[in-house]
Design a protein around this motif. Structure first.
Motif, short mmCIF file in Angstrom:
data_model
loop_
_atom_site.label_atom_id
_atom_site.label_comp_id
_atom_site.label_asym_id
_atom_site.label_seq_id
_atom_site.Cartn_x
_atom_site.Cartn_y
_atom_site.Cartn_z
N GLY A 703 -33.58 11.05 -0.81
CA GLY A 703 -34.14 10.13 -0.48
C GLY A 703 -34.50 10.81 1.68
O GLY A 703 -35.10 10.03 2.30
N GLY A 704 -33.58 11.66 1.90
CA GLY A 704 -32.83 12.27 2.49
C GLY A 704 -31.98 11.45 3.54
O GLY A 704 -31.81 11.33 4.52
N TRP A 705 -31.33 10.83 3.46
CA TRP A 705 -30.65 9.71 3.68
C TRP A 705 -28.99 10.85 4.12
O TRP A 705 -28.75 11.54 3.03
CB TRP A 705 -30.03 8.48 3.19
N ALA A 706 -28.96 10.73 5.63
CA ALA A 706 -27.70 11.35 5.84
C ALA A 706 -26.43 11.58 5.58
O ALA A 706 -25.40 11.86 5.17
CB ALA A 706 -27.55 12.34 7.36
N ALA A 707 -26.38 9.86 5.83
CA ALA A 707 -25.09 9.85 4.70
C ALA A 707 -24.81 9.40 3.63
O ALA A 707 -24.30 9.00 3.30
CB ALA A 707 -24.64 8.14 5.70
N PHE A 708 -25.39 9.60 2.27
CA PHE A 708 -26.17 9.43 1.33
C PHE A 708 -24.76 9.82 0.09
O PHE A 708 -24.37 11.59 1.17
CB PHE A 708 -27.12 9.91 0.69
N ARG A 709 -24.69 8.99 -0.32
CA ARG A 709 -23.40 10.01 -1.11
C ARG A 709 -23.70 10.31 -2.71
O ARG A 709 -24.41 9.63 -3.36
CB ARG A 709 -22.06 9.54 -1.93
N ASP A 710 -23.83 11.61 -2.75
CA ASP A 710 -23.89 11.75 -4.60
C ASP A 710 -22.38 11.42 -5.75
O ASP A 710 -22.92 11.79 -6.91
CB ASP A 710 -24.51 12.97 -4.83
N GLN A 712 -18.96 8.50 -6.43
CA GLN A 712 -18.46 7.27 -6.08
C GLN A 712 -18.79 6.86 -5.14
O GLN A 712 -19.10 6.29 -3.96
CB GLN A 712 -17.31 8.34 -5.14
N GLY A 713 -19.78 5.79 -5.58
CA GLY A 713 -20.76 4.85 -5.27
C GLY A 713 -19.66 3.55 -4.90
O GLY A 713 -20.46 3.35 -3.47
N TRP A 714 -18.78 2.99 -4.80
CA TRP A 714 -18.01 2.35 -4.71
C TRP A 714 -17.40 2.78 -3.23
O TRP A 714 -17.27 1.73 -2.65
CB TRP A 714 -16.67 2.25 -5.65
N LYS A 715 -18.14 4.15 -2.11
CA LYS A 715 -17.51 4.44 -1.07
C LYS A 715 -18.65 4.33 -0.13
O LYS A 715 -18.05 4.51 1.32
CB LYS A 715 -16.64 5.91 -0.81
N SER A 716 -19.66 4.04 -0.66
CA SER A 716 -20.43 4.00 0.25
C SER A 716 -20.68 3.01 1.27
O SER A 716 -19.65 1.55 1.18
CB SER A 716 -22.04 3.83 -0.21
N LYS A 717 -20.83 2.87 2.55
CA LYS A 717 -20.52 1.68 4.06
C LYS A 717 -21.53 1.17 3.63
O LYS A 717 -21.48 0.02 3.82
CB LYS A 717 -20.17 3.05 5.02
N THR A 718 -22.52 1.30 4.08
CA THR A 718 -23.73 0.91 3.59
C THR A 718 -23.64 0.13 2.10
O THR A 718 -23.82 1.09 1.36
CB THR A 718 -25.30 1.82 4.01
N ALA A 751 -21.90 6.76 -10.72
CA ALA A 751 -21.72 8.56 -10.37
C ALA A 751 -22.95 8.88 -9.78
O ALA A 751 -22.75 10.06 -9.20
CB ALA A 751 -21.91 9.15 -11.69
N THR A 752 -23.90 8.78 -9.19
CA THR A 752 -25.14 8.54 -7.98
C THR A 752 -25.19 8.25 -6.95
O THR A 752 -26.02 8.37 -6.24
CB THR A 752 -26.47 9.00 -8.61
N GLY A 753 -23.83 7.84 -6.36
CA GLY A 753 -23.49 7.24 -5.36
C GLY A 753 -24.15 5.77 -4.91
O GLY A 753 -23.94 5.13 -3.62
N HIS A 754 -24.79 5.44 -5.87
CA HIS A 754 -24.73 3.67 -5.45
C HIS A 754 -23.20 2.81 -5.96
O HIS A 754 -22.96 3.08 -6.36
CB HIS A 754 -25.74 3.33 -6.79
N GLY A 755 -23.46 1.58 -5.82
CA GLY A 755 -22.79 0.91 -4.92
C GLY A 755 -23.08 -0.43 -6.74
O GLY A 755 -21.80 -1.26 -7.31
#
Length: 883
Positions: A703-710, A712-718, A751-755
């Motif tokens: 969805g275009g979020w600049a800080a999105f991880r693709d 290791q979702g556990w790393k996401s700050k948001t 595996a797709t950046g979600h926590g």
């Protein structure tokens, strides 16, 4: 028990009476199946010969650019001719990149090949909601047609008592793409395939352009045979028919199709690799049809992800199997057993033995394995129309009396098994399959290794049957569920529980029933709670809130948290400290067509009289209310040590009351908001307000979020969570999805950046969801309305819930490994092996990416247990390397 009198298998009787005796097996038989998904390719031959005329210079240039981007992505040789690698997908859409499984071993067509890890189904993959997708269906179902299946492999068994008595034996196939057929490893014939050994990327013959016309469905089907099978190819006893399907390349004229609205790329054409029909016919007194259920009592082990039907039977030539558990210390793992009696069985007993370590001294008591039965539910009722659609907008879950009537009506009708109940049935009717559930709880101090035991199945009317048990325990310590790092957001709904059981809201009876829900959710490590503050939220709370608001005579507001505390304490008793206590203070979104409900609260005076007030920002009492409420609730949550879990919510696509963020920020500084849009940055709303929004649950891949991880979702700050709703590009579920989809979903999240994930209802029964809310038709919604069933004394688990719980356990192993690798303390050889395992674990199910709830995909669980074994073994190896 209440289902004891169910159903003498009418379907089986009809098969026996009406079946053509010369048909030995066909597409309705049980087949072992193995699939390979890839991105479909455009025909290089037709592209070279006709591409310029079909597409023009501009179209050819676009096709070239797209192909070159894929060539670069895959790291192919720079000299690769782009026309050999033109794909029907737009580069950059990750959801269209399934990782091909390896080809099956060279001996896969032989009778001796072990296919026990392959999926066993009584129908073929067709890649959509329809049993057989045709061109005419594409207008309505274009988003549910999956053409990424590029090769498929099928095996079915049949029995021959005396090969010398065979007078004839023929086989015929109807398919798309190309096909070849084998009997006991011997090729009998092929159609629309090149001669000789097939390369891994060999394709079926191209289709003529006429096959792509809207009215040309018949041209998409190809036929092979009838082929005569030589008597010399037949064995006495068990024989195997094997069929291989290879996809044809796609005609380049498809590149001119309209662009699909949700997925990008041209509209999908008809499936180019399908087996539609397979019919083996023969004449002999010693040739047995596998379409006719056996007369004898059957006991067999079934994969936990296969949804058993009462009409099921175990096909001829298949062994009873082994109850196999693969896991880790302190985890819980399941197996499924099926009994189909020849005559009525009573006093059924299923007795596990002690489990003894092979080559060691370890032992596990028989009590480590619990045994439960599954209650029947009418097959015709287990669908979205009856149980709520894929957004939860049309929830129609039956009331308790309606459930009882539905269960009773299953007598004489086919039914499925999903609801796990503790008591075994008093009897099993003749000819009706009955499923049983086994759950192994591995002690935290269990010695790692392999264990063996035996399961005995007995009844008053049958001789005991013994089934071997095998258990493999990895030397890795599964965290207790309350310490899971995955953010599990299975949503409990107290209003639905009260409505389902017709008990007074917040009464002792109500809390006792709620405890059953939290006990189950605690086993999955649930960390999410919803609390209605406003009237008429999507929880179906109507005028209620567990927070009682009182205006004193002096005009000040006070807040009674007695009921809220009791609810929170009950949840924490079984689930531990929550990660999210979600206070619903704003309705989902604005809508010109269907305006949202006015944000209102009920305020009592000291005499107990209630008055309803609008609290939309700008209304006279609004500022006073939110200032007092925000400060009071924050102070109360701090007193319970839960301020870290406090969130305001829940805007969806848009904010219904944009001013509320700043009002509450002044009263309760530091408390974040949740949002549930289609995409992280929908309309830029959340991009402009990132200081407020700390938790986003969406359905899109990025969805275009600049800080999105693709990864290791556990790393996401948001806190980025997945809402696995239909139309999503990461994963899609609905209430009646098959169990394997629930198992695979948590791994896709991490595996797709979600926590983690949310928007899966645990007990949203009795048509409660959205019942008091004006709902815009495009609402992102809640895809799964219930993971638990209403039992006699409260919630009981479903097979879908157990599959989800095991998937969460595997995610915990993933997080452990990834954090260890991230620390840099794992030796390189161990780290390399662990990364390979993580990649293979995800790639084994990445055919789910971009799916729009295709039931056929959800049944492709092939190889799952071996991937689980490797994952837990890798966690054990990493653990040892860190010592």
């Amino acid at each position: 028990m209440r289902w004891a009198a169910l159903f003498v298998s009418l379907q089986a009787c009809l098969l026996v009476q009406g079946a053509d005796s010369s048909v030995v097996l066909n597409q309705d038989s049980y087949w072992r199946q193995y699939y390979r998904f890839e991105i479909p390719r455009i025909s290089p031959a037709i592209l070279r010969a006709e591409g310029q005329a079909l597409l023009g210079a501009k179209g050819m240039d676009q096709a070239r650019k797209n192909a070159e981007s894929w060539i670069k992505y895959y790291g192919l040789h720079a000299q690769t001719d782009w026309q050999d690698f033109a794909l029907l997908a737009t580069r950059g859409a990750r959801e269209f990149i399934p990782t091909p499984s390896p080809l099956p071993p060279a001996d896969w067509t032989t009778a001796a090949f072990d296919d026990s890890a392959w999926v066993l189904m009584d129908h073929f993959f067709q890649g959509g909601r329809l049993a057989q997708v045709t061109v005419e269906d594409l207008g309505q179902y274009e988003e549910t047609v999956d053409i990424r299946l590029q090769s498929a492999f099928y095996r079915a068994r049949f029995l021959v008592d005396d090969p010398e008595k065979l007078s004839s034996l023929t086989i015929k196939l109807v398919y798309s793409g190309g096909a070849r057929v084998f009997v006991n490893g011997r090729e009998i014939g092929r159609g629309h395939l090149p001669a000789g050994e097939l390369a891994s990327d060999a394709a079926g013959a191209d289709y003529d352009a006429k096959a792509y016309a809207e009215s040309a469905a018949a041209l998409t089907r190809r036929t092979l045979g009838p082929l005569t099978i030589p008597a010399t190819a037949i064995n006495k006893g068990c024989n195997v028919v094997a069929v291989e399907i290879r996809a044809s390349h796609i005609h380049p004229l498809v590149l001119k199709n309209p662009i699909q609205p949700n997925w990008g790329g041209p509209r999908r054409p008809f499936p180019h690799a399908r087996l539609f029909e397979a019919e083996l016919r023969g004449a002999s007194s010693g040739l047995r049809s596998v379409l006719i259920p056996p007369a004898e009592t059957q006991v067999w082990v079934e994969d936990i992800h296969r949804r058993i039907k009462s009409t099921d039977f175990h096909p001829a030539g298949e062994t009873a199997g082994t109850v196999r558990f693969v896991g880790a210390k302190n985890g819980a793992f399941c197996a499924q057993l099926v009994v189909r009696p020849a005559a009525v069985l009573t006093s059924i007993k299923i007795s596990p033995s002690e489990l003894v370590q092979t080559g060691g001294t370890g032992k596990l008591p028989a009590t480590a394995i619990s045994v439960a039965a599954l209650a029947p539910y009418p097959s015709e009722e287990f669908n979205l129309t009856k149980l709520g659609d894929e957004r939860g907008l049309n929830a129609t879950f039956p009331s308790t009396p309606e459930l009882a009537r539905a269960e009773a009506s299953a007598a004489g009708k086919p039914h499925i098994f999903d609801h796990i109940v503790s008591a075994l049935p008093a009897s099993i009717p003749a000819g009706a399959a009955q499923s049983f559930w086994l759950r192994l709880s591995v002690p935290a101090d269990a010695s790692p290794g392999t264990y063996a035991g035996k399961l005995e199945v007995s009844a008053q009317e049958m001789q005991p049957v013994g089934i071997p048990i095998s258990m493999e325990v990895a030397d890795w310590d599964m965290p207790a569920p309350e310490k899971f790092q995955t953010l599990v957001g299975c949503e409990e709904n107290p209003y639905a529980v009260a409505k389902q059981y017709a008990v007074p809201l917040w009464s002792e009876k109500h809390f006792k029933l709620l405890e059953a829900s939290f006990k189950e959710l605690g086993r999955a490590g649930n960390k999410w709670l919803n609390v209605a503050v406003l009237r008429n939220t999507e929880l179906g709370n109507k005028e209620d809130s567990p927070i009682r608001i009182v205006r004193k005579r002096d005009g000040s507001l006070t807040f009674d948290y007695t009921i809220l505390d009791k609810y929170l304490d009950l949840a924490m008793k079984h689930c531990g400290a929550p990660a999210v206590v979600h206070y619903l203070v704003e309705h989902g979104m604005k809508s010109a067509a269907t305006p949202p409900a006015v944000p209102e609260v009920t305020i009592f005076d000291e005499a107990g009289r209630a008055q309803v007030f609008s609290v939309r920002t700008g209304a006279p009492p609004s500022a006073e209310f939110w200032k007092a409420f925000g400060a009071s609730l924050l102070a109360h949550m701090k007193s319970k040590g839960l301020e870290h879990a406090m969130f305001w919510g829940a805007p969806l696509e848009t904010e219904e009351d944009p001013g509320l963020k700043t009002s509450l920020a002044g009263a309760a500084p530091g408390i974040g908001w949740t949002a549930g849009p289609h995409e992280m940055m929908f309309n830029g709303t959340y991009a402009k307000n990132e200081q407020f929004y700390r938790l986003i649950a969406d359905i899109r891949y990025q969805g275009g979020w600049a800080a999105f991880r693709d990864d290791q979702g556990w790393k996401s700050k948001t806190i980025h969570l997945l809402n696995p709703r239909v139309g999503g590009t990461c994963f899609a579920l609905h209430t009646t999805s098959f169990p394997f989809a629930f198992r695979a979903m948590p791994d896709h999240c991490l595996a797709t950046g979600h926590g983690g994930f949310t928007r899966l209802a645990a007990d949203d029964w009795a048509s409660t969801h959205f019942s008091g809310m004006a709902v815009p038709k495009w609402l992102t919604g809640i895809p799964v309305l219930f993971l638990l069933w209403p039992g006699r004394d409260g919630a009981e688990p479903s097979v879908r819930f157990e599959a989800l719980r095991e998937g969460i356990q595997e995610v915990e192993a993933r997080i452990f490994i990834e954090k260890a690798l991230d620390s840099g303390k794992v030796p390189q050889p161990v780290a390399a092996r662990a990364r390979t395992v993580l990649h293979e674990h995800f790639s084994g199910t990445d055919f789910f990416l971009g799916n729009s709830v295709m039931h056929s995909l959800e049944q492709n669980w092939c190889g799952w247990q071996e991937r689980s074994r490797k994952l837990f073994a890798a966690a054990a190896e990493v653990k040892a390397a860190l010592k």
